[in-house]
Motif scaffolding. Sequence first.
Motif, PDB file in Angstrom:
ATOM      1  N   ARG A 119       0.833  -1.201   0.000  1.00  0.00           N
ATOM      2  CA  ARG A 119       0.000   0.000   0.000  1.00  0.00           C
ATOM      3  C   ARG A 119       0.871   1.255   0.000  1.00  0.00           C
ATOM      4  O   ARG A 119       2.038   1.226   0.414  1.00  0.00           O
ATOM      5  CB  ARG A 119      -0.907   0.049   1.242  1.00  0.00           C
ATOM      6  N   VAL A 120       0.258   2.335  -0.436  1.00  0.00           N
ATOM      7  CA  VAL A 120       0.904   3.644  -0.370  1.00  0.00           C
ATOM      8  C   VAL A 120       0.705   4.197   1.038  1.00  0.00           C
ATOM      9  O   VAL A 120      -0.382   4.102   1.615  1.00  0.00           O
ATOM     10  CB  VAL A 120       0.312   4.596  -1.421  1.00  0.00           C
ATOM     11  N   GLY A 121       1.770   4.777   1.615  1.00  0.00           N
ATOM     12  CA  GLY A 121       1.687   5.380   2.940  1.00  0.00           C
ATOM     13  C   GLY A 121       2.374   6.742   2.958  1.00  0.00           C
ATOM     14  O   GLY A 121       3.287   7.004   2.166  1.00  0.00           O
ATOM     15  N   ARG A 122       1.918   7.589   3.862  1.00  0.00           N
ATOM     16  CA  ARG A 122       2.553   8.904   4.044  1.00  0.00           C
ATOM     17  C   ARG A 122       3.256   8.921   5.400  1.00  0.00           C
ATOM     18  O   ARG A 122       2.647   8.624   6.436  1.00  0.00           O
ATOM     19  CB  ARG A 122       1.520  10.026   3.972  1.00  0.00           C
ATOM     20  N   ILE A 123       4.549   9.280   5.378  1.00  0.00           N
ATOM     21  CA  ILE A 123       5.346   9.315   6.595  1.00  0.00           C
ATOM     22  C   ILE A 123       4.989  10.580   7.379  1.00  0.00           C
ATOM     23  O   ILE A 123       5.235  11.695   6.929  1.00  0.00           O
ATOM     24  CB  ILE A 123       6.846   9.277   6.260  1.00  0.00           C
ATOM     25  N   LEU A 124       4.377  10.378   8.549  1.00  0.00           N
ATOM     26  CA  LEU A 124       3.937  11.513   9.363  1.00  0.00           C
ATOM     27  C   LEU A 124       5.056  12.059  10.244  1.00  0.00           C
ATOM     28  O   LEU A 124       5.170  13.268  10.456  1.00  0.00           O
ATOM     29  CB  LEU A 124       2.739  11.106  10.232  1.00  0.00           C
ATOM     30  N   SER A 125       5.880  11.151  10.782  1.00  0.00           N
ATOM     31  CA  SER A 125       6.994  11.570  11.637  1.00  0.00           C
ATOM     32  C   SER A 125       8.108  10.550  11.536  1.00  0.00           C
ATOM     33  O   SER A 125       7.879   9.392  11.160  1.00  0.00           O
ATOM     34  CB  SER A 125       6.533  11.717  13.093  1.00  0.00           C
TER      35      SER A 125
ATOM     36  N   LEU B 172       4.871  -2.749   2.910  1.00  0.00           N
ATOM     37  CA  LEU B 172       4.341  -4.104   2.988  1.00  0.00           C
ATOM     38  C   LEU B 172       3.578  -4.190   4.306  1.00  0.00           C
ATOM     39  O   LEU B 172       4.183  -4.146   5.384  1.00  0.00           O
ATOM     40  CB  LEU B 172       5.478  -5.131   2.932  1.00  0.00           C
ATOM     41  N   CYS B 173       2.241  -4.325   4.226  1.00  0.00           N
ATOM     42  CA  CYS B 173       1.391  -4.159   5.408  1.00  0.00           C
ATOM     43  C   CYS B 173       0.913  -5.460   6.040  1.00  0.00           C
ATOM     44  O   CYS B 173       0.293  -5.418   7.109  1.00  0.00           O
ATOM     45  CB  CYS B 173       0.179  -3.290   5.064  1.00  0.00           C
ATOM     46  N   ASN B 174       1.128  -6.613   5.403  1.00  0.00           N
ATOM     47  CA  ASN B 174       0.636  -7.844   6.016  1.00  0.00           C
ATOM     48  C   ASN B 174       1.746  -8.705   6.601  1.00  0.00           C
ATOM     49  O   ASN B 174       1.624  -9.923   6.697  1.00  0.00           O
ATOM     50  CB  ASN B 174      -0.210  -8.653   5.036  1.00  0.00           C
ATOM     51  N   VAL B 175       2.865  -8.047   6.996  1.00  0.00           N
ATOM     52  CA  VAL B 175       3.882  -8.763   7.761  1.00  0.00           C
ATOM     53  C   VAL B 175       3.409  -8.870   9.212  1.00  0.00           C
ATOM     54  O   VAL B 175       2.613  -8.050   9.691  1.00  0.00           O
ATOM     55  CB  VAL B 175       5.248  -8.042   7.693  1.00  0.00           C
ATOM     56  N   LYS B 176       3.903  -9.855   9.910  1.00  0.00           N
ATOM     57  CA  LYS B 176       3.539 -10.020  11.308  1.00  0.00           C
ATOM     58  C   LYS B 176       4.270  -8.979  12.144  1.00  0.00           C
ATOM     59  O   LYS B 176       5.463  -8.752  11.973  1.00  0.00           O
ATOM     60  CB  LYS B 176       3.904 -11.428  11.777  1.00  0.00           C
TER      61      LYS B 176
ATOM     62  N   ALA C 112       4.820  -2.784  10.016  1.00  0.00           N
ATOM     63  CA  ALA C 112       4.850  -2.843   8.548  1.00  0.00           C
ATOM     64  C   ALA C 112       6.313  -2.785   8.118  1.00  0.00           C
ATOM     65  O   ALA C 112       7.227  -2.723   8.953  1.00  0.00           O
ATOM     66  CB  ALA C 112       4.045  -1.703   7.931  1.00  0.00           C
ATOM     67  N   ARG C 113       6.520  -2.790   6.795  1.00  0.00           N
ATOM     68  CA  ARG C 113       7.880  -2.750   6.256  1.00  0.00           C
ATOM     69  C   ARG C 113       7.942  -1.722   5.135  1.00  0.00           C
ATOM     70  O   ARG C 113       7.153  -1.775   4.186  1.00  0.00           O
ATOM     71  CB  ARG C 113       8.268  -4.141   5.727  1.00  0.00           C
ATOM     72  N   LEU C 114       8.869  -0.780   5.260  1.00  0.00           N
ATOM     73  CA  LEU C 114       9.100   0.190   4.192  1.00  0.00           C
ATOM     74  C   LEU C 114       9.938  -0.449   3.104  1.00  0.00           C
ATOM     75  O   LEU C 114      10.992  -1.033   3.387  1.00  0.00           O
ATOM     76  CB  LEU C 114       9.836   1.420   4.746  1.00  0.00           C
ATOM     77  N   LEU C 115       9.488  -0.350   1.841  1.00  0.00           N
ATOM     78  CA  LEU C 115      10.241  -0.932   0.741  1.00  0.00           C
ATOM     79  C   LEU C 115      11.233   0.093   0.212  1.00  0.00           C
ATOM     80  O   LEU C 115      10.870   1.234  -0.110  1.00  0.00           O
ATOM     81  CB  LEU C 115       9.306  -1.377  -0.384  1.00  0.00           C
ATOM     82  N   SER C 116      12.459  -0.337   0.123  1.00  0.00           N
ATOM     83  CA  SER C 116      13.523   0.522  -0.396  1.00  0.00           C
ATOM     84  C   SER C 116      14.316  -0.258  -1.426  1.00  0.00           C
ATOM     85  O   SER C 116      14.183  -1.476  -1.550  1.00  0.00           O
ATOM     86  CB  SER C 116      14.437   0.979   0.743  1.00  0.00           C
ATOM     87  N   CYS C 117      15.127   0.450  -2.201  1.00  0.00           N
ATOM     88  CA  CYS C 117      16.006  -0.196  -3.175  1.00  0.00           C
ATOM     89  C   CYS C 117      17.450   0.158  -2.825  1.00  0.00           C
ATOM     90  O   CYS C 117      17.736   1.231  -2.285  1.00  0.00           O
ATOM     91  CB  CYS C 117      15.669   0.238  -4.595  1.00  0.00           C
ATOM     92  N   CYS C 118      18.326  -0.755  -3.141  1.00  0.00           N
ATOM     93  CA  CYS C 118      19.725  -0.595  -2.765  1.00  0.00           C
ATOM     94  C   CYS C 118      20.606  -0.946  -3.947  1.00  0.00           C
ATOM     95  O   CYS C 118      20.396  -1.959  -4.626  1.00  0.00           O
ATOM     96  CB  CYS C 118      20.041  -1.490  -1.565  1.00  0.00           C
TER      97      CYS C 118
END
Length: 314
Positions: free
Chosen positions: A159-165, A211-215, A226-232
Amino acid sequence: MDDGDNLFHPSMAAALMKLDPEDGEQIMEYFKTQALLLREKALLQASVRDQKKLLVENGKLKKDIEQLRSQLQERQRRRTAKALLSPAPPPPRIDPAPTTPVNQPAGASASTNPPPSSSHDQRERPSRRRRGERKARPTSDSLSLGAEPHVDVSRLDLRVGRILSVRRHPLAEGMSVQEVDVGEDGPRTVVSKLGGKTPLEELRGGLAVLLCNVKACKLRGVVSQARLLSCCSSDACTELLTPPTGSTPGDRVTFLNYPGEPDRELQARDRVWELLQPDLQVDSRGVANYKGRGFEVKGKGLCRAPSLTDAVIR
């Protein structure tokens, strides 16, 4: 006396004869004929009404018979389908015959054998075995057929998320803690490895892919939901994936040719994320994709890396 005579009282006939002695008999005959015709007409009309009533009743009976026939056919189809879908009964268990040890005397076999079980125990054993078979059936079926869980990117809830803090992790120098809005009632807490050289102030207010359905798990004392997806890239440069312009928190990220609803929660034993990660990459155009299919927000565009190309997604 015929039916016509019964329709007139004798006094009426006598009065007609007295009034008109010459034509009285003809008038009486005329009245009798008309009376008989009226009676026959009434009888005919009654028979027609009865015939119509019978036709209506016959039509209703035919309709009821057709409904009963349809119900019987439907029940027969259900019984046939149930017989085809019901599992075959398990084969009867054959207990091995008791054996007598070689060095045991023949006369002592009766005294050393265990006492026969009661009828209650004999009833208990098959029921316990059947319950055990029902619990173990999915595992045995999957092993016998060699089936493996279906694994593709549709099982990920992206899902798309907005980083609040964003803040530094209090117990880990190389980590940071973000509060992210993913379109739910409240934000999710996310622990990520962005606490090194990444300027955290620039992340606040930006959009990211999660990724929102991780435990949910605790990372160095902080629960991550959740998990933020990044590229390296190969030189250890890390960037967060960027959703397309116009995206809003909660938008689903999907993939062409991979339909389906994501798992409610990814199970560790299935190792879905580990199996999919080698095929999650950023191509030479900077587009995030899975096996060549881009990370897409329907109607808004593709997810990209801000500047990296030919990078892995983690």
